[in-house]
Design a protein around this motif. Sequence first.
Motif, PDB file in Angstrom:
ATOM      1  N   GLU A   1     107.431 -34.553 -63.931  1.00  0.00           N
ATOM      2  CA  GLU A   1     106.440 -35.397 -64.591  1.00  0.00           C
ATOM      3  C   GLU A   1     105.836 -36.422 -63.621  1.00  0.00           C
ATOM      4  O   GLU A   1     105.765 -37.617 -63.896  1.00  0.00           O
ATOM      5  N   GLY A   2     105.429 -35.923 -62.437  1.00  0.00           N
ATOM      6  CA  GLY A   2     104.708 -36.764 -61.483  1.00  0.00           C
ATOM      7  C   GLY A   2     105.573 -37.579 -60.554  1.00  0.00           C
ATOM      8  O   GLY A   2     105.034 -38.315 -59.723  1.00  0.00           O
TER       9      GLY A   2
ATOM     10  N   VAL B   1     106.031 -38.610 -46.349  1.00  0.00           N
ATOM     11  CA  VAL B   1     106.725 -39.798 -46.841  1.00  0.00           C
ATOM     12  C   VAL B   1     106.012 -40.295 -48.090  1.00  0.00           C
ATOM     13  O   VAL B   1     104.782 -40.472 -48.090  1.00  0.00           O
ATOM     14  N   THR B   2     106.769 -40.532 -49.159  1.00  0.00           N
ATOM     15  CA  THR B   2     106.189 -40.978 -50.425  1.00  0.00           C
ATOM     16  C   THR B   2     106.944 -42.181 -50.953  1.00  0.00           C
ATOM     17  O   THR B   2     108.049 -42.499 -50.511  1.00  0.00           O
ATOM     18  N   TYR B   3     106.330 -42.853 -51.921  1.00  0.00           N
ATOM     19  CA  TYR B   3     107.021 -43.890 -52.664  1.00  0.00           C
ATOM     20  C   TYR B   3     107.979 -43.242 -53.658  1.00  0.00           C
ATOM     21  O   TYR B   3     107.965 -42.028 -53.866  1.00  0.00           O
ATOM     22  N   ARG B   4     108.797 -44.074 -54.295  1.00  0.00           N
ATOM     23  CA  ARG B   4     109.727 -43.529 -55.292  1.00  0.00           C
ATOM     24  C   ARG B   4     108.985 -42.901 -56.459  1.00  0.00           C
ATOM     25  O   ARG B   4     109.508 -42.030 -57.145  1.00  0.00           O
ATOM     26  N   SER B   5     107.765 -43.358 -56.689  1.00  0.00           N
ATOM     27  CA  SER B   5     106.963 -42.787 -57.765  1.00  0.00           C
ATOM     28  C   SER B   5     106.342 -41.458 -57.392  1.00  0.00           C
ATOM     29  O   SER B   5     105.735 -40.802 -58.241  1.00  0.00           O
ATOM     30  N   GLY B   6     106.467 -41.043 -56.146  1.00  0.00           N
ATOM     31  CA  GLY B   6     105.888 -39.780 -55.725  1.00  0.00           C
ATOM     32  C   GLY B   6     104.529 -39.918 -55.081  1.00  0.00           C
ATOM     33  O   GLY B   6     103.990 -38.955 -54.540  1.00  0.00           O
TER      34      GLY B   6
ATOM     35  N   LEU C   1     113.919 -40.677 -62.083  1.00  0.00           N
ATOM     36  CA  LEU C   1     113.166 -40.055 -63.170  1.00  0.00           C
ATOM     37  C   LEU C   1     112.326 -41.106 -63.874  1.00  0.00           C
ATOM     38  O   LEU C   1     112.642 -42.299 -63.854  1.00  0.00           O
ATOM     39  N   THR C   2     111.257 -40.669 -64.511  1.00  0.00           N
ATOM     40  CA  THR C   2     110.403 -41.600 -65.229  1.00  0.00           C
ATOM     41  C   THR C   2     111.109 -42.140 -66.461  1.00  0.00           C
ATOM     42  O   THR C   2     111.865 -41.412 -67.136  1.00  0.00           O
ATOM     43  N   TYR C   3     110.894 -43.427 -66.757  1.00  0.00           N
ATOM     44  CA  TYR C   3     111.566 -44.054 -67.901  1.00  0.00           C
ATOM     45  C   TYR C   3     111.060 -43.514 -69.228  1.00  0.00           C
ATOM     46  O   TYR C   3     111.739 -43.626 -70.254  1.00  0.00           O
TER      47      TYR C   3
ATOM     48  N   GLY D   1     116.227 -43.886 -66.326  1.00  0.00           N
ATOM     49  CA  GLY D   1     115.711 -43.103 -65.218  1.00  0.00           C
ATOM     50  C   GLY D   1     116.761 -42.432 -64.362  1.00  0.00           C
ATOM     51  O   GLY D   1     116.422 -41.867 -63.326  1.00  0.00           O
ATOM     52  N   TYR D   2     118.033 -42.493 -64.753  1.00  0.00           N
ATOM     53  CA  TYR D   2     119.045 -41.813 -63.966  1.00  0.00           C
ATOM     54  C   TYR D   2     120.159 -41.342 -64.879  1.00  0.00           C
ATOM     55  O   TYR D   2     120.243 -41.732 -66.070  1.00  0.00           O
ATOM     56  N   GLY D   3     121.046 -40.506 -64.332  1.00  0.00           N
ATOM     57  CA  GLY D   3     122.141 -39.965 -65.132  1.00  0.00           C
ATOM     58  C   GLY D   3     123.000 -39.051 -64.295  1.00  0.00           C
ATOM     59  O   GLY D   3     122.887 -38.999 -63.067  1.00  0.00           O
ATOM     60  N   TYR D   4     123.878 -38.298 -64.995  1.00  0.00           N
ATOM     61  CA  TYR D   4     124.854 -37.438 -64.333  1.00  0.00           C
ATOM     62  C   TYR D   4     124.807 -36.054 -64.958  1.00  0.00           C
ATOM     63  O   TYR D   4     124.565 -35.908 -66.169  1.00  0.00           O
TER      64      TYR D   4
END
Length: 947
Positions: free
Chosen positions: A751-752, A813-818, A691-693, A727-730
């Motif tokens: 969000e992109g 195939v994409t980067y982690r940013s999408g 996720l975006t920061y 950028g991450y969670g549960y």
Amino acid sequence: MAAPSNAEQTQLQDMEEDEAGMEEREMESDEEEEEGMGVENSDDEDDDSSEDEKENEAEIQRLEEQLSINAFDYNCHVDLIKLLKQEGELLRLRKARQKMSELFPLTEEIWLDWLKDEIRLTEEDSNREKVYELFERAVKDYICPDIWLEYAQYSIGGMGSPGGMDKVRAIFERAVTAVGLHMTKGHMLWEAYREFENAILSTVQPPPARIPSREEQELLSRQLERIHTLFRRQLAVPLIDMEATYAEYEEWSENGVPETVTHQYRKALQQMEKCKFCEEALLVSEPPKLAEYQAYIDFELKEGDPARIQITFERALAENCLVPDMWTKYTTYLDRQLKVKDLVLSTHERAVRNCPWTMSLWKGYLLALERHGADHHTVSDVFEKALNAGFIQATDYVEIWQAFLDYLRRRVDFSKESSKELEELRAAFSRSLDYMKQDVEERFGESGDPSCVIMQIWARIEARHCKNMQKARELWDNIMTKGNAKYANMWLEYYNLERAYGDTVHCRKALHRAVQCTSDYPEHVCEVLLTFERVEGSLEDWDVAVQKTETKLNRINEQRTKAAEKEANLARQEEERIEQRRKSKSDKKAQKKTQKGIRAGEKRKAEQDHNQDEWNKDSVPKRHKPDGDNATDEYMETETGLFGRNAPPGYKPASGGTKTPQQGPAAPTQRQNDDRPELRDDGSSVFISNLTYTLEEPEAKLKALFESCGPIKQIRPVFSNKGSFKGYGYVQFESAASVPQALKLDRQEVEGRPMFVSPCVDKNKNPDFKVFKYNTSIERHKIFISGLPFSCTKEQLEELCKGYGTIKDVRLVTYRSGKPKGLAYVEFADEAQASQAVQKMDGIDVEGNKISVAISNPPRRTPMEKAGSSRATADLMPRQVYGARGKGRTQLSLLPRSLHRQTTPAGKVENGTAAERGSASVSSEEQAAGESRSLSNSDFAKMLLNK
């Protein structure tokens, strides 16, 4: 079309003379107007034209000189012909075209220009034969429908001469035989042929009011039958737009179309439908269409129709005339299947004219000439042309000489002691050796025949057929003097020749010389000598052989030992040099690292001294003014734990609920110090990442995303020490049944950026767990596409690929940013569909990008590499030793020694509360006593002022 009558020809000539007279009068009036306007412009134009003529003439002379030096300059011939045609030099133009046609096969465009020029210049019937000869030469270079059509139409003009009509029909018959099967252009010849016969029909039909005589009726019947036959022949051939021809026949025929013709038509129509995909591939592809023609030829070879195979080869070669493999494939088919002399030899001759540098084509031509009984003079001429063709490597000359010598050997009758053919064979062998020594070695710098294969063949022929061992021994002596004496196989070849056609004395002599000279496999030669003496020799011969072999082998072993020691010394020296370089490099690196650490320590000490001075300045407490004026923002810690803007370095508040003037109403560290347990491996949770920061209110956002999957028990986003979202969670659900629904949201854009959703698994307990299994084996039903434009969507790619089979899945195939990488995987239903997609899609343009397509075959990972880690040695370094981000650059502490915490178990400090982490910095006595309390202002002052 019908031939014009004499009256029509006279009328046409009168019209042409009237038009010429009008043009002359117009030119005269234009000249008068120009004279009235002035003479200066005409003088300038004359000067310019004369200068252009001089420049063109100079260029023509330069091109002619260049061709006199190198007559095989194709582009120079083309440029010269263009200039001569521009200047109107008809005689020189004809000579230049003639010279080029003798060296090269001319293209369809060059032939048509030449033919049209000659037709315009030919006004008398006496010169028509020259044009006919030119047409005959043109149709031999390539099978071109347009040239055949021009040939047939030109022949119609001579129909009035004796035998002219029969000649027109003969040319039309040759044309439809040569190109009548051309699926896209063959119908032009058939229609022109029928048009000609219809014109003849109109001349033999009697007037409507008169009853035809018996002769006229027979002539009319024969002409009608000719047209019927042409319709039937054309409808039996698969051609484009044959439906229109069938409809025309229905309209023309008074009694309708016969059933047999209809049956042949439908059969041809089915054949055309089978070939349609090949024709469509040719239409959409760009020249030279080599791959499409290869597929078309393979299809026709499977069908097995010789006529269609031939026309397909001819169409392919018209656009790929400089591809030797295509000519080889065509000539091989003709040699083995059709075996028609005229067709085979003419095709071989065209092949070597188009690709003269290819030795295999010349070799095949020589064999074809011999196979079809060509005379000796013709074969010799072709061989001489081959020697002057300019092969690209020396070994080609050895092979072409071998082919010619084999031909000469097959002509000799060895039952006669001497003959003309035998002398010619020996002369050719002698000439070949001189040619290899002089011409080939001077041109390539090498002999081309280091093993003396030609000389070995000559020696065997002399020994086997001529019983001339003396000549054979002389040849072998010559072979050994050319650097072959050190090879055991050469001596054994000579020994076998002596065993077969010589005597025991020369066999023994050959083996003794072999033992003495051989350096590659001396043991084998020694064994052969000893075996020979066991069978043929006396005791003295055996003793001599044993002594020679022992001496040779001892000497060889000594040489090998010295060579091994020398090699070992060289290897040891190389290892020492490598070790010295490695040590020097490590010393320089350590020295550089030490200097860098010293500079960093000096800088850090200066910063600490500065911070200490600032703290000493601000250590005096200041109170609030009695009148409530809060103009000053300087604070010191009280029982509430408040500080001003100059808090001591390394300070962290004791609890998350304390408010400071900087933090405002809600301290972000309260989230990080949440005492809720981490959600791991409980079966009802998922892990969210990528996720975006800058995501605002992550808990609310995650709740909105996952509430459709089922009742949520809790959502726990992870924050950094500064309170920013990491950028991450549960997400924990009330039921484990909601987890599969949540996993379906994997890769959904938030969000992109694509959000990653995976099962919540404790990797400490399951180290081999991976959500994405990296496939390292070839996937024949899946294709890998690279070079895609970044704007390409999944739908666009699916639309592009669906024409080649059933698509099961498409993954971009994409980067982690999408952001897209320009790569994609497309999975088909089976391997055949994927193979067809690779063949058709590889190299095509997609929005201006040339893509590459291949069967999916991911590279294998190294054994040390672990999935999800960019370093193969990540698991060799304990993470807790160097902190969350691994080993630091300097390994030096950035905190004052007085603020260093005491070593505590990693798990306790990591999982403990803020108060427990604060108590880790108290003195050892307090730790021993088990006390745990918050630090006061005086405690911090003592720590900072302690030296």
